[in-house]
Design an enzyme around this catalytic site. Structure first.
Site, mmCIF file in Angstrom:
data_model
loop_
_atom_site.group_PDB
_atom_site.id
_atom_site.type_symbol
_atom_site.label_atom_id
_atom_site.label_comp_id
_atom_site.label_asym_id
_atom_site.label_seq_id
_atom_site.Cartn_x
_atom_site.Cartn_y
_atom_site.Cartn_z
ATOM 1 N N GLY A 11 26.817 43.914 34.257
ATOM 2 C CA GLY A 11 27.125 44.261 35.566
ATOM 3 C C GLY A 11 25.985 45.302 36.357
ATOM 4 N N ILE A 12 24.648 45.456 35.840
ATOM 5 C CA ILE A 12 23.959 46.479 36.321
ATOM 6 C C ILE A 12 23.524 46.219 37.572
ATOM 7 N N GLY A 14 25.289 45.331 40.050
ATOM 8 C CA GLY A 14 26.416 45.496 40.761
ATOM 9 C C GLY A 14 26.585 46.924 41.312
ATOM 10 N N GLN A 15 27.357 47.270 42.234
ATOM 11 C CA GLN A 15 27.469 48.866 42.938
ATOM 12 C C GLN A 15 27.670 49.749 41.785
ATOM 13 N N ASP A 59 24.793 36.441 29.749
ATOM 14 C CA ASP A 59 26.015 36.191 30.695
ATOM 15 C C ASP A 59 27.306 36.368 30.005
ATOM 16 N N LEU A 81 30.958 46.394 32.852
ATOM 17 C CA LEU A 81 31.110 46.423 34.383
ATOM 18 C C LEU A 81 31.157 45.088 35.070
ATOM 19 N N ALA A 82 30.686 44.201 34.386
ATOM 20 C CA ALA A 82 30.584 42.699 34.777
ATOM 21 C C ALA A 82 31.680 42.204 35.057
ATOM 22 N N SER A 126 41.301 48.022 36.340
ATOM 23 C CA SER A 126 41.375 48.208 37.862
ATOM 24 C C SER A 126 42.766 48.675 38.218
ATOM 25 N N GLU A 128 44.007 47.323 40.708
ATOM 26 C CA GLU A 128 44.726 46.001 40.940
ATOM 27 C C GLU A 128 45.777 45.428 39.798
ATOM 28 N N TYR A 150 42.529 37.691 39.906
ATOM 29 C CA TYR A 150 41.807 38.787 39.391
ATOM 30 C C TYR A 150 42.515 39.922 38.810
ATOM 31 N N ARG A 185 28.275 49.225 48.354
ATOM 32 C CA ARG A 185 29.331 48.364 48.104
ATOM 33 C C ARG A 185 29.047 47.079 48.700
HETATM 34 P P1 NAP Z 1 30.259 44.114 41.771
HETATM 35 O O1 NAP Z 1 29.407 44.929 42.655
HETATM 36 O O2 NAP Z 1 30.906 43.050 42.307
HETATM 37 O O3 NAP Z 1 29.492 43.804 40.431
HETATM 38 C C1 NAP Z 1 29.838 43.101 39.359
HETATM 39 C C2 NAP Z 1 28.663 42.853 38.481
HETATM 40 O O4 NAP Z 1 28.978 41.881 37.669
HETATM 41 C C3 NAP Z 1 27.299 42.149 39.085
HETATM 42 O O5 NAP Z 1 26.206 43.052 38.470
HETATM 43 C C4 NAP Z 1 27.220 40.805 38.835
HETATM 44 O O6 NAP Z 1 26.150 40.224 38.817
HETATM 45 C C5 NAP Z 1 27.897 40.855 37.649
HETATM 46 N N1 NAP Z 1 28.403 39.779 36.843
HETATM 47 C C6 NAP Z 1 29.412 38.792 37.548
HETATM 48 N N2 NAP Z 1 29.555 37.818 36.818
HETATM 49 C C7 NAP Z 1 28.818 37.888 35.675
HETATM 50 C C8 NAP Z 1 28.727 37.155 34.490
HETATM 51 N N3 NAP Z 1 29.400 35.995 34.193
HETATM 52 N N4 NAP Z 1 27.922 37.763 33.472
HETATM 53 C C9 NAP Z 1 27.115 38.835 33.761
HETATM 54 N N5 NAP Z 1 27.279 39.568 34.802
HETATM 55 C C10 NAP Z 1 28.315 38.964 35.720
HETATM 56 O O7 NAP Z 1 31.565 45.125 41.188
HETATM 57 P P2 NAP Z 1 31.593 46.828 40.895
HETATM 58 O O8 NAP Z 1 32.220 47.193 42.421
HETATM 59 O O9 NAP Z 1 30.372 47.429 40.769
HETATM 60 O O10 NAP Z 1 32.601 47.053 39.814
HETATM 61 C C11 NAP Z 1 32.219 47.042 38.539
HETATM 62 C C12 NAP Z 1 33.266 46.671 37.633
HETATM 63 O O11 NAP Z 1 34.546 47.601 37.957
HETATM 64 C C13 NAP Z 1 33.798 45.313 37.677
HETATM 65 O O12 NAP Z 1 34.283 45.058 36.450
HETATM 66 C C14 NAP Z 1 35.093 45.453 38.712
HETATM 67 O O13 NAP Z 1 36.037 44.557 38.493
HETATM 68 C C15 NAP Z 1 35.550 46.731 38.261
HETATM 69 N N6 NAP Z 1 36.480 47.832 39.197
HETATM 70 C C16 NAP Z 1 35.799 47.824 40.419
HETATM 71 C C17 NAP Z 1 36.443 48.930 41.353
HETATM 72 C C18 NAP Z 1 35.784 49.045 42.698
HETATM 73 O O14 NAP Z 1 36.566 49.504 43.571
HETATM 74 N N7 NAP Z 1 34.490 48.899 42.791
HETATM 75 C C19 NAP Z 1 37.597 49.214 40.931
HETATM 76 C C20 NAP Z 1 38.163 49.073 39.833
HETATM 77 C C21 NAP Z 1 37.399 48.206 38.943
HETATM 78 P P3 NAP Z 1 25.277 39.449 40.187
HETATM 79 O O15 NAP Z 1 24.669 40.674 40.679
HETATM 80 O O16 NAP Z 1 24.569 38.460 39.477
HETATM 81 O O17 NAP Z 1 26.666 38.899 40.738
HETATM 82 O O1 F7E Z 2 40.496 44.935 50.099
HETATM 83 C C1 F7E Z 2 42.803 44.695 52.877
HETATM 84 C C2 F7E Z 2 42.902 43.805 51.706
HETATM 85 O O2 F7E Z 2 38.572 43.661 49.217
HETATM 86 C C3 F7E Z 2 41.257 46.177 50.424
HETATM 87 C C4 F7E Z 2 37.758 45.514 44.205
HETATM 88 O O3 F7E Z 2 36.721 46.336 43.953
HETATM 89 O O4 F7E Z 2 39.169 47.268 44.598
HETATM 90 C C5 F7E Z 2 38.714 46.101 45.074
HETATM 91 O O5 F7E Z 2 39.715 45.259 45.599
HETATM 92 C C6 F7E Z 2 42.522 46.026 51.167
HETATM 93 C C7 F7E Z 2 43.205 44.708 50.715
HETATM 94 O O6 F7E Z 2 39.328 45.480 47.661
HETATM 95 C C8 F7E Z 2 40.514 42.852 55.089
HETATM 96 O O7 F7E Z 2 43.889 42.726 52.056
HETATM 97 C C9 F7E Z 2 42.151 43.936 55.361
HETATM 98 O O8 F7E Z 2 44.596 45.063 50.780
HETATM 99 O O9 F7E Z 2 38.197 46.136 49.897
HETATM 100 P P1 F7E Z 2 38.961 45.021 49.534
HETATM 101 P P2 F7E Z 2 40.479 45.218 46.812
HETATM 102 O O10 F7E Z 2 41.231 43.941 47.128
HETATM 103 O O11 F7E Z 2 41.460 46.592 46.854
HETATM 104 C C10 F7E Z 2 39.941 46.967 43.208
HETATM 105 C C11 F7E Z 2 40.348 48.378 42.553
HETATM 106 C C12 F7E Z 2 39.288 46.342 42.531
HETATM 107 O O12 F7E Z 2 39.256 46.212 41.268
HETATM 108 C C13 F7E Z 2 38.445 45.085 42.981
HETATM 109 O O13 F7E Z 2 37.155 44.520 42.043
HETATM 110 O O14 F7E Z 2 42.047 45.701 52.480
HETATM 111 N N1 F7E Z 2 41.859 43.874 53.902
HETATM 112 N N2 F7E Z 2 41.184 43.249 56.189
HETATM 113 C C14 F7E Z 2 40.705 43.424 53.940
HETATM 114 N N3 F7E Z 2 39.812 43.242 52.783
HETATM 115 C C15 F7E Z 2 38.765 42.665 52.864
HETATM 116 N N4 F7E Z 2 38.046 42.518 51.582
HETATM 117 N N5 F7E Z 2 38.360 42.048 54.047
HETATM 118 C C16 F7E Z 2 39.159 42.311 55.262
HETATM 119 O O15 F7E Z 2 38.849 41.836 56.343
#
Ligand code: NAP
Ligand code: F7E
Length: 329
Positions: A11-12, A14-15, A59, A81-82, A126, A128, A150, A185
Protein backbone atom coordinates in the site's frame (compact mmCIF):
# COMPACT_ATOMS: atom_id res chain seq x y z
CA UNK A 1 25.67 -7.23 3.03
CA UNK A 2 24.05 -3.91 3.98
CA UNK A 3 23.55 -3.26 7.69
CA UNK A 4 20.64 -0.89 7.07
CA UNK A 5 17.29 -2.22 8.24
CA UNK A 6 14.93 -3.12 5.40
CA UNK A 7 11.16 -2.67 5.53
CA UNK A 8 8.46 -3.79 3.10
CA UNK A 9 5.36 -1.60 2.79
CA UNK A 10 2.24 -2.91 1.08
CA UNK A 11 0.00 0.00 0.00
CA UNK A 12 2.95 2.35 -0.51
CA UNK A 13 1.06 4.35 -3.16
CA UNK A 14 -1.65 5.22 -0.60
CA UNK A 15 -1.80 8.11 1.87
CA UNK A 16 -0.20 6.27 4.81
CA UNK A 17 2.23 4.27 2.68
CA UNK A 18 3.75 7.45 1.28
CA UNK A 19 4.20 9.07 4.70
CA UNK A 20 5.54 5.85 6.24
CA UNK A 21 8.05 5.50 3.40
CA UNK A 22 9.31 9.05 4.06
CA UNK A 23 9.50 8.37 7.78
CA UNK A 24 11.44 5.09 7.38
CA UNK A 25 13.85 6.64 4.87
CA UNK A 26 14.54 9.37 7.45
CA UNK A 27 15.26 6.64 10.01
CA UNK A 28 17.88 5.17 7.65
CA UNK A 29 15.84 2.20 6.39
CA UNK A 30 15.95 0.65 2.95
CA UNK A 31 12.32 0.78 1.84
CA UNK A 32 10.77 -1.78 -0.47
CA UNK A 33 7.29 -0.86 -1.67
CA UNK A 34 4.82 -3.31 -3.15
CA UNK A 35 2.74 -1.88 -5.97
CA UNK A 36 0.06 -3.57 -8.01
CA UNK A 37 0.07 -3.66 -11.74
CA UNK A 38 -2.12 -0.94 -13.23
CA UNK A 39 -2.55 0.20 -16.81
CA UNK A 40 -1.42 3.70 -15.87
CA UNK A 41 1.07 4.55 -13.12
CA UNK A 42 -0.35 6.08 -9.95
CA UNK A 43 2.83 7.08 -8.12
CA UNK A 44 1.81 10.70 -7.50
CA UNK A 45 2.17 10.40 -3.71
CA UNK A 46 5.66 8.84 -3.88
CA UNK A 47 7.06 10.57 -6.96
CA UNK A 48 9.27 12.85 -4.85
CA UNK A 49 11.02 9.88 -3.17
CA UNK A 50 10.76 7.32 -5.94
CA UNK A 51 14.51 7.22 -6.62
CA UNK A 52 15.11 6.21 -2.97
CA UNK A 53 12.64 3.33 -3.02
CA UNK A 54 12.71 -0.19 -4.40
CA UNK A 55 9.31 -0.77 -5.98
CA UNK A 56 8.24 -4.35 -6.62
CA UNK A 57 5.13 -5.72 -8.28
CA UNK A 58 2.72 -7.76 -6.17
CA UNK A 59 -0.86 -8.01 -5.01
CA UNK A 60 -2.63 -9.00 -1.80
CA UNK A 61 -4.82 -11.26 -3.95
CA UNK A 62 -1.79 -13.29 -5.01
CA UNK A 63 0.17 -15.16 -2.35
CA UNK A 64 2.78 -16.29 -4.87
CA UNK A 65 3.83 -12.68 -5.38
CA UNK A 66 4.02 -12.11 -1.61
CA UNK A 67 6.24 -15.14 -1.02
CA UNK A 68 8.52 -14.18 -3.90
CA UNK A 69 8.93 -10.60 -2.60
CA UNK A 70 9.80 -11.77 0.91
CA UNK A 71 12.27 -14.35 -0.42
CA UNK A 72 13.99 -11.90 -2.71
CA UNK A 73 14.09 -8.77 -0.51
CA UNK A 74 14.34 -10.25 3.00
CA UNK A 75 12.79 -7.38 5.00
CA UNK A 76 13.02 -7.33 8.80
CA UNK A 77 9.75 -5.41 9.07
CA UNK A 78 6.55 -5.66 7.02
CA UNK A 79 3.84 -2.99 7.20
CA UNK A 80 0.57 -4.21 5.70
CA UNK A 81 -1.21 -1.02 4.70
CA UNK A 82 -2.80 -2.25 1.47
CA UNK A 83 -6.58 -2.54 1.49
CA UNK A 84 -9.79 -1.62 -0.29
CA UNK A 85 -10.10 1.21 2.23
CA UNK A 86 -13.18 3.20 1.22
CA UNK A 87 -16.09 2.21 3.46
CA UNK A 88 -18.86 3.21 1.01
CA UNK A 89 -17.38 1.06 -1.78
CA UNK A 90 -17.40 -1.93 0.54
CA UNK A 91 -21.19 -2.19 0.13
CA UNK A 92 -20.99 -2.28 -3.66
CA UNK A 93 -17.89 -4.54 -3.73
CA UNK A 94 -18.28 -6.61 -0.56
CA UNK A 95 -16.62 -9.77 -1.89
CA UNK A 96 -13.61 -7.92 -3.32
CA UNK A 97 -13.28 -5.99 -0.04
CA UNK A 98 -13.26 -9.29 1.86
CA UNK A 99 -10.69 -10.80 -0.49
CA UNK A 100 -8.23 -7.91 -0.14
CA UNK A 101 -8.90 -6.32 3.23
CA UNK A 102 -9.60 -9.56 5.14
CA UNK A 103 -8.04 -12.58 3.39
CA UNK A 104 -5.15 -10.47 2.11
CA UNK A 105 -3.90 -10.24 5.69
CA UNK A 106 -3.75 -14.03 6.00
CA UNK A 107 -1.85 -14.22 2.74
CA UNK A 108 0.83 -11.85 4.06
CA UNK A 109 0.99 -13.51 7.49
CA UNK A 110 1.31 -16.97 6.01
CA UNK A 111 4.00 -15.87 3.60
CA UNK A 112 5.91 -14.48 6.61
CA UNK A 113 5.42 -17.73 8.54
CA UNK A 114 6.77 -19.76 5.63
CA UNK A 115 9.63 -17.51 4.48
CA UNK A 116 10.93 -15.86 7.65
CA UNK A 117 9.00 -16.03 10.94
CA UNK A 118 11.44 -13.55 12.51
CA UNK A 119 9.91 -10.71 10.46
CA UNK A 120 8.09 -8.08 12.53
CA UNK A 121 4.59 -7.44 11.14
CA UNK A 122 2.27 -4.43 11.38
CA UNK A 123 -1.43 -4.75 10.50
CA UNK A 124 -3.49 -1.65 9.68
CA UNK A 125 -6.55 -2.24 11.84
CA UNK A 126 -9.24 0.40 12.06
CA UNK A 127 -11.66 2.18 14.39
CA UNK A 128 -14.35 1.06 11.90
CA UNK A 129 -14.19 -2.27 13.81
CA UNK A 130 -16.00 -0.51 16.71
CA UNK A 131 -18.86 0.52 14.39
CA UNK A 132 -21.98 0.71 16.55
CA UNK A 133 -19.90 1.55 19.56
CA UNK A 134 -20.30 -0.47 22.73
CA UNK A 135 -18.28 1.99 24.87
CA UNK A 136 -17.26 5.65 24.75
CA UNK A 137 -14.36 6.31 24.36
CA UNK A 138 -13.10 3.18 22.58
CA UNK A 139 -10.03 1.34 23.90
CA UNK A 140 -8.16 -1.87 23.03
CA UNK A 141 -10.71 -3.72 25.19
CA UNK A 142 -13.90 -2.33 23.62
CA UNK A 143 -15.90 -5.08 21.86
CA UNK A 144 -16.22 -4.81 18.06
CA UNK A 145 -19.52 -4.26 16.24
CA UNK A 146 -18.62 -3.45 12.63
CA UNK A 147 -21.25 -1.69 10.51
CA UNK A 148 -19.95 -2.20 6.95
CA UNK A 149 -18.38 -4.98 4.87
CA UNK A 150 -15.13 -2.99 5.29
CA UNK A 151 -15.46 -3.01 9.08
CA UNK A 152 -16.22 -6.74 9.05
CA UNK A 153 -13.15 -7.39 6.86
CA UNK A 154 -10.96 -5.35 9.23
CA UNK A 155 -12.20 -7.38 12.22
CA UNK A 156 -11.10 -10.53 10.38
CA UNK A 157 -7.70 -8.96 9.59
CA UNK A 158 -7.32 -7.95 13.21
CA UNK A 159 -8.12 -11.35 14.67
CA UNK A 160 -6.04 -13.31 12.17
CA UNK A 161 -3.10 -11.12 13.21
CA UNK A 162 -3.74 -11.95 16.88
CA UNK A 163 -4.21 -15.60 15.94
CA UNK A 164 -0.92 -15.89 14.04
CA UNK A 165 0.87 -14.18 16.94
CA UNK A 166 -0.58 -16.72 19.37
CA UNK A 167 -0.35 -19.77 17.09
CA UNK A 168 3.12 -19.27 15.60
CA UNK A 169 4.73 -16.78 18.00
CA UNK A 170 5.08 -14.19 15.24
CA UNK A 171 5.95 -10.61 16.20
CA UNK A 172 2.63 -9.36 14.83
CA UNK A 173 1.11 -6.05 15.97
CA UNK A 174 -2.13 -4.41 15.13
CA UNK A 175 -2.62 -0.65 15.23
CA UNK A 176 -6.28 0.26 15.75
CA UNK A 177 -6.05 3.63 14.03
CA UNK A 178 -8.83 6.18 14.10
CA UNK A 179 -9.42 8.37 11.02
CA UNK A 180 -6.31 10.25 9.94
CA UNK A 181 -6.11 12.75 7.15
CA UNK A 182 -3.70 15.01 5.24
CA UNK A 183 -3.38 16.81 1.91
CA UNK A 184 -2.60 13.34 0.47
CA UNK A 185 -5.96 11.88 1.55
CA UNK A 186 -8.05 10.40 -1.27
CA UNK A 187 -10.63 12.91 -2.51
CA UNK A 188 -13.52 10.52 -1.83
CA UNK A 189 -13.06 10.76 1.96
CA UNK A 190 -15.10 13.47 3.64
CA UNK A 191 -12.30 15.73 4.94
CA UNK A 192 -10.62 16.09 1.57
CA UNK A 193 -13.92 16.26 -0.28
CA UNK A 194 -14.85 19.24 1.92
CA UNK A 195 -11.49 21.07 1.80
CA UNK A 196 -11.20 20.61 -1.97
CA UNK A 197 -14.70 22.02 -2.52
CA UNK A 198 -13.97 24.92 -0.16
CA UNK A 199 -10.91 25.79 -2.24
CA UNK A 200 -12.87 25.51 -5.50
CA UNK A 201 -15.73 27.65 -4.16
CA UNK A 202 -13.28 30.25 -2.84
CA UNK A 203 -11.68 30.50 -6.29
CA UNK A 204 -15.05 30.69 -8.05
CA UNK A 205 -14.69 27.24 -9.63
CA UNK A 206 -17.71 25.67 -7.89
CA UNK A 207 -20.75 26.85 -5.96
CA UNK A 208 -22.21 23.80 -4.17
CA UNK A 209 -21.03 20.92 -1.99
CA UNK A 210 -23.16 17.75 -1.77
CA UNK A 211 -22.67 15.72 1.41
CA UNK A 212 -24.29 12.80 3.23
CA UNK A 213 -24.76 12.51 7.00
CA UNK A 214 -23.72 15.78 8.63
CA UNK A 215 -24.18 14.45 12.16
CA UNK A 216 -21.57 11.63 12.01
CA UNK A 217 -18.73 12.24 14.47
CA UNK A 218 -15.13 11.19 13.96
CA UNK A 219 -11.84 11.36 15.86
CA UNK A 220 -9.73 12.90 13.08
CA UNK A 221 -5.92 13.00 13.42
CA UNK A 222 -2.99 13.88 11.18
CA UNK A 223 -1.58 11.00 9.06
CA UNK A 224 2.18 11.70 9.56
CA UNK A 225 1.64 11.43 13.34
CA UNK A 226 -0.07 8.07 12.87
CA UNK A 227 2.64 6.41 10.75
CA UNK A 228 5.13 7.20 13.52
CA UNK A 229 2.96 5.12 15.88
CA UNK A 230 3.11 2.16 13.45
CA UNK A 231 6.91 2.17 13.56
CA UNK A 232 7.02 2.59 17.36
CA UNK A 233 4.92 -0.59 17.77
CA UNK A 234 7.48 -2.66 15.88
CA UNK A 235 10.37 -1.33 18.03
CA UNK A 236 8.88 -2.66 21.28
CA UNK A 237 10.18 -5.78 23.09
CA UNK A 238 6.84 -7.58 22.72
CA UNK A 239 4.16 -7.47 20.04
CA UNK A 240 0.84 -5.95 21.07
CA UNK A 241 -2.20 -4.01 19.82
CA UNK A 242 -2.69 -0.27 20.32
CA UNK A 243 -5.42 2.31 19.77
CA UNK A 244 -4.07 5.44 18.04
CA UNK A 245 -6.38 8.46 18.28
CA UNK A 246 -6.52 12.10 19.38
CA UNK A 247 -9.27 11.66 22.00
CA UNK A 248 -11.36 14.46 20.41
CA UNK A 249 -14.37 14.03 18.18
CA UNK A 250 -16.04 16.42 15.70
CA UNK A 251 -19.11 16.16 13.50
CA UNK A 252 -19.10 16.53 9.70
CA UNK A 253 -21.10 19.72 10.32
CA UNK A 254 -18.23 21.08 12.49
CA UNK A 255 -15.72 20.01 9.80
CA UNK A 256 -17.69 22.20 7.34
CA UNK A 257 -17.73 25.14 9.76
CA UNK A 258 -13.95 24.96 10.27
CA UNK A 259 -13.09 24.45 6.58
CA UNK A 260 -15.39 27.14 5.14
CA UNK A 261 -14.60 29.44 8.09
CA UNK A 262 -10.86 29.21 7.33
CA UNK A 263 -11.45 31.18 4.10
CA UNK A 264 -14.13 33.48 5.51
CA UNK A 265 -17.18 31.64 4.09
CA UNK A 266 -20.37 30.40 5.76
CA UNK A 267 -20.78 26.67 5.07
CA UNK A 268 -24.59 26.81 5.20
CA UNK A 269 -24.61 28.89 2.01
CA UNK A 270 -23.04 26.04 0.00
CA UNK A 271 -23.65 22.61 1.58
CA UNK A 272 -26.70 20.48 0.78
CA UNK A 273 -27.58 16.92 1.72
CA UNK A 274 -27.41 14.49 -1.18
CA UNK A 275 -29.16 11.16 -0.46
CA UNK A 276 -26.59 9.34 -2.68
CA UNK A 277 -23.89 10.21 -0.13
CA UNK A 278 -25.73 8.45 2.72
CA UNK A 279 -24.70 4.90 3.68
CA UNK A 280 -26.85 1.79 4.22
CA UNK A 281 -25.61 1.69 7.84
CA UNK A 282 -23.73 4.45 9.62
CA UNK A 283 -21.04 4.66 12.30
CA UNK A 284 -22.42 7.55 14.34
CA UNK A 285 -19.69 8.32 16.84
CA UNK A 286 -16.02 7.42 17.14
CA UNK A 287 -13.65 8.73 19.77
CA UNK A 288 -10.55 6.85 20.84
CA UNK A 289 -8.64 6.54 24.09
CA UNK A 290 -4.95 6.23 23.17
CA UNK A 291 -3.68 6.09 26.78
CA UNK A 292 -1.88 2.79 26.16
CA UNK A 293 0.01 4.16 23.13
CA UNK A 294 0.92 7.29 25.12
CA UNK A 295 2.09 5.26 28.10
CA UNK A 296 3.93 2.39 26.38
CA UNK A 297 5.07 3.93 23.08
CA UNK A 298 5.49 7.54 24.22
CA UNK A 299 3.23 8.50 21.29
CA UNK A 300 1.20 11.72 21.15
CA UNK A 301 -0.41 13.66 18.29
CA UNK A 302 1.27 16.95 17.30
CA UNK A 303 -1.32 18.61 15.04
CA UNK A 304 -4.82 19.73 16.05
CA UNK A 305 -7.95 19.12 14.01
CA UNK A 306 -8.29 22.83 13.17
CA UNK A 307 -4.61 23.10 12.09
CA UNK A 308 -4.94 20.04 9.88
CA UNK A 309 -8.12 21.23 8.13
CA UNK A 310 -6.54 24.64 7.54
CA UNK A 311 -3.43 22.91 6.10
CA UNK A 312 -5.62 20.84 3.75
CA UNK A 313 -7.58 23.88 2.54
CA UNK A 314 -4.32 25.77 1.89
CA UNK A 315 -2.82 22.82 0.00
CA UNK A 316 -5.95 22.58 -2.19
CA UNK A 317 -5.97 26.33 -2.85
CA UNK A 318 -2.31 26.20 -3.81
CA UNK A 319 -2.83 23.18 -6.10
CA UNK A 320 -5.79 24.83 -7.85
CA UNK A 321 -4.01 28.18 -8.20
CA UNK A 322 -1.02 26.50 -9.82
CA UNK A 323 -3.43 24.46 -11.95
CA UNK A 324 -2.12 21.22 -10.53
CA UNK A 325 -4.49 18.40 -9.71
CA UNK A 326 -4.66 17.87 -5.95
CA UNK A 327 -3.41 14.47 -4.90
CA UNK A 328 -5.48 11.65 -6.34
CA UNK A 329 -8.13 13.64 -8.15
P1 NAP B 1 -5.40 4.30 0.78
O1 NAP B 1 -4.88 5.70 0.57
O2 NAP B 1 -6.72 3.92 0.22
O3 NAP B 1 -4.26 3.30 0.22
C1 NAP B 1 -4.55 1.93 0.06
C2 NAP B 1 -3.37 1.27 -0.61
O4 NAP B 1 -3.64 -0.12 -0.78
C3 NAP B 1 -3.02 1.82 -1.99
O5 NAP B 1 -1.61 1.87 -2.13
C4 NAP B 1 -3.59 0.75 -2.92
O6 NAP B 1 -2.94 0.68 -4.17
C5 NAP B 1 -3.29 -0.49 -2.11
N1 NAP B 1 -4.05 -1.68 -2.51
C6 NAP B 1 -5.38 -1.79 -2.64
N2 NAP B 1 -5.71 -3.04 -3.02
C7 NAP B 1 -4.54 -3.72 -3.15
C8 NAP B 1 -4.21 -5.05 -3.53
N3 NAP B 1 -5.14 -5.94 -3.88
N4 NAP B 1 -2.91 -5.42 -3.52
C9 NAP B 1 -1.96 -4.53 -3.19
N5 NAP B 1 -2.20 -3.26 -2.86
C10 NAP B 1 -3.48 -2.86 -2.84
O7 NAP B 1 -5.45 3.98 2.35
P2 NAP B 1 -4.74 4.74 3.58
O8 NAP B 1 -5.66 5.82 4.05
O9 NAP B 1 -3.33 5.02 3.26
O10 NAP B 1 -4.81 3.60 4.70
C11 NAP B 1 -3.78 2.63 4.84
C12 NAP B 1 -4.32 1.42 5.58
O11 NAP B 1 -4.80 1.81 6.86
C13 NAP B 1 -5.48 0.73 4.89
O12 NAP B 1 -5.38 -0.65 5.19
C14 NAP B 1 -6.71 1.30 5.59
O13 NAP B 1 -7.79 0.40 5.50
C15 NAP B 1 -6.18 1.44 7.00
N6 NAP B 1 -6.76 2.48 7.83
C16 NAP B 1 -6.82 3.77 7.36
C17 NAP B 1 -7.29 4.76 8.20
C18 NAP B 1 -7.34 6.20 7.73
O14 NAP B 1 -8.04 6.99 8.37
N7 NAP B 1 -6.59 6.58 6.70
C19 NAP B 1 -7.68 4.45 9.51
C20 NAP B 1 -7.58 3.13 9.94
C21 NAP B 1 -7.09 2.15 9.11
P3 NAP B 1 -3.42 1.56 -5.45
O15 NAP B 1 -2.74 2.90 -5.28
O16 NAP B 1 -2.92 0.77 -6.58
O17 NAP B 1 -4.91 1.69 -5.36
O1 F7E C 1 -16.44 9.22 6.19
C1 F7E C 1 -19.67 10.92 6.61
C2 F7E C 1 -19.67 9.41 6.41
O2 F7E C 1 -15.43 8.30 4.09
C3 F7E C 1 -16.46 9.83 7.45
C4 F7E C 1 -11.35 5.26 6.08
O3 F7E C 1 -10.02 5.73 6.06
O4 F7E C 1 -11.67 5.99 8.33
C5 F7E C 1 -12.17 6.11 7.02
O5 F7E C 1 -13.53 5.67 6.96
C6 F7E C 1 -17.90 10.15 7.87
C7 F7E C 1 -18.89 9.00 7.65
O6 F7E C 1 -14.31 7.94 6.34
C8 F7E C 1 -19.97 12.35 3.28
O7 F7E C 1 -21.00 8.91 6.35
C9 F7E C 1 -20.95 12.60 5.21
O8 F7E C 1 -19.73 8.94 8.75
O9 F7E C 1 -14.25 10.15 5.33
P1 F7E C 1 -15.06 8.94 5.38
P2 F7E C 1 -14.76 6.65 7.18
O10 F7E C 1 -15.95 5.99 6.59
O11 F7E C 1 -14.85 7.05 8.61
C10 F7E C 1 -11.65 4.67 8.86
C11 F7E C 1 -11.03 4.73 10.25
C12 F7E C 1 -11.04 3.68 7.96
O12 F7E C 1 -10.43 2.70 8.42
C13 F7E C 1 -11.35 3.80 6.52
O13 F7E C 1 -10.39 3.10 5.73
O14 F7E C 1 -18.36 11.22 7.04
N1 F7E C 1 -19.97 11.66 5.37
N2 F7E C 1 -20.97 13.03 3.94
C14 F7E C 1 -19.35 11.48 4.19
N3 F7E C 1 -18.32 10.69 3.85
C15 F7E C 1 -17.90 10.74 2.56
N4 F7E C 1 -16.85 9.97 2.18
N5 F7E C 1 -18.48 11.57 1.62
C16 F7E C 1 -19.54 12.38 1.93
O15 F7E C 1 -20.08 13.10 1.09
Amino acid sequence: MSRRKRALITGITGQDGSYLAEFLLDQGYEVVGMVRRTSTVNFDRIQHIQDKLTLVAGDLMDEVSLMAILKEHRPQEVYNLAAQSFVKTSWTQPVFTGEVTALGVTRVLDAIRMVDPEIRFYQASSSEMFGKVQQVPQTERTPYYPRSPYGVAKVYGHWITVNYRESYDLFACSGILFNHESPRRGLEFVTHKVTYHVAKIKLGLADRLPLGNLEAQRDWGYAPDYVRAMWLMLQEDHPDDYVVATGETHSVRRLCEVAFGSVGLNWEDYVYVNPDDLRPAEVDLLVGDASKARRELGWAPTVTFEQMIQMMVEADLEALRSQRQPMRL
